[in-house]
Design a protein around this motif. Sequence first.
Motif, PDB file in Angstrom:
ATOM      1  N   GLY A  22      40.453  33.024  45.260  1.00 27.53           N
ATOM      2  CA  GLY A  22      41.130  33.267  43.990  1.00 27.53           C
ATOM      3  C   GLY A  22      42.630  33.286  44.164  1.00 27.53           C
ATOM      4  O   GLY A  22      43.152  33.534  45.252  1.00 27.53           O
ATOM      5  N   PRO A  23      43.377  33.044  43.059  1.00 32.75           N
ATOM      6  CA  PRO A  23      44.828  32.934  43.167  1.00 32.75           C
ATOM      7  C   PRO A  23      45.530  34.266  43.443  1.00 32.75           C
ATOM      8  O   PRO A  23      46.624  34.275  44.004  1.00 32.75           O
ATOM      9  N   GLU A  24      44.938  35.393  43.079  1.00 32.20           N
ATOM     10  CA  GLU A  24      45.625  36.668  43.320  1.00 32.20           C
ATOM     11  C   GLU A  24      45.535  37.125  44.771  1.00 32.20           C
ATOM     12  O   GLU A  24      46.421  37.804  45.276  1.00 32.20           O
ATOM     13  N   ARG A  25      44.467  36.784  45.468  1.00 35.47           N
ATOM     14  CA  ARG A  25      44.322  37.217  46.871  1.00 35.47           C
ATOM     15  C   ARG A  25      44.737  36.134  47.874  1.00 35.47           C
ATOM     16  O   ARG A  25      44.827  36.406  49.066  1.00 35.47           O
ATOM     17  N   LEU A  26      44.959  34.931  47.417  1.00 33.70           N
ATOM     18  CA  LEU A  26      45.270  33.819  48.306  1.00 33.70           C
ATOM     19  C   LEU A  26      46.560  34.022  49.107  1.00 33.70           C
ATOM     20  O   LEU A  26      46.553  33.775  50.315  1.00 33.70           O
ATOM     21  N   PRO A  27      47.674  34.512  48.535  1.00 36.58           N
ATOM     22  CA  PRO A  27      48.879  34.715  49.353  1.00 36.58           C
ATOM     23  C   PRO A  27      48.688  35.743  50.466  1.00 36.58           C
ATOM     24  O   PRO A  27      49.192  35.584  51.576  1.00 36.58           O
TER      25      PRO A  27
END
Length: 130
Positions: A22-27
Amino acid sequence: MIFGLTIEKLLLIGLVAALIVGPERLPRYAESLAQFTKRAREWVSTAKTRVRDEMGEDFDDVDWRTLDPRQYDPRRIIREALLDDAPVPTVRAAQVAGAATSALAPPEQPVKSPFRGPEAGPPPFDSEAT
């Protein structure tokens, strides 16, 4: 090529990982992957320097390509082993004819077994035993 993976396969794996994470946990995961990569590189470099220090000057003389397990070919090894000269026997048989025949001759009297009694008959046989 990294471990047999092509760029297309790596991109596909990265895309699937981005969709799953998911985009929120990817970084956060990318940052932890970068830290892990840095630690792995440091570990490999320290291991290499330790091996070089322990082996001494002979470390640079080693041909590492010959020790690569991908170079292993069992057919070549067997062929080379079969083509090698036969080993030279260490004991020369029949050099002294009298000594060789007397050493290999059967004893004059049969050897009695310490486990059997005084009778010299055949050992007992149980036909019902499995």
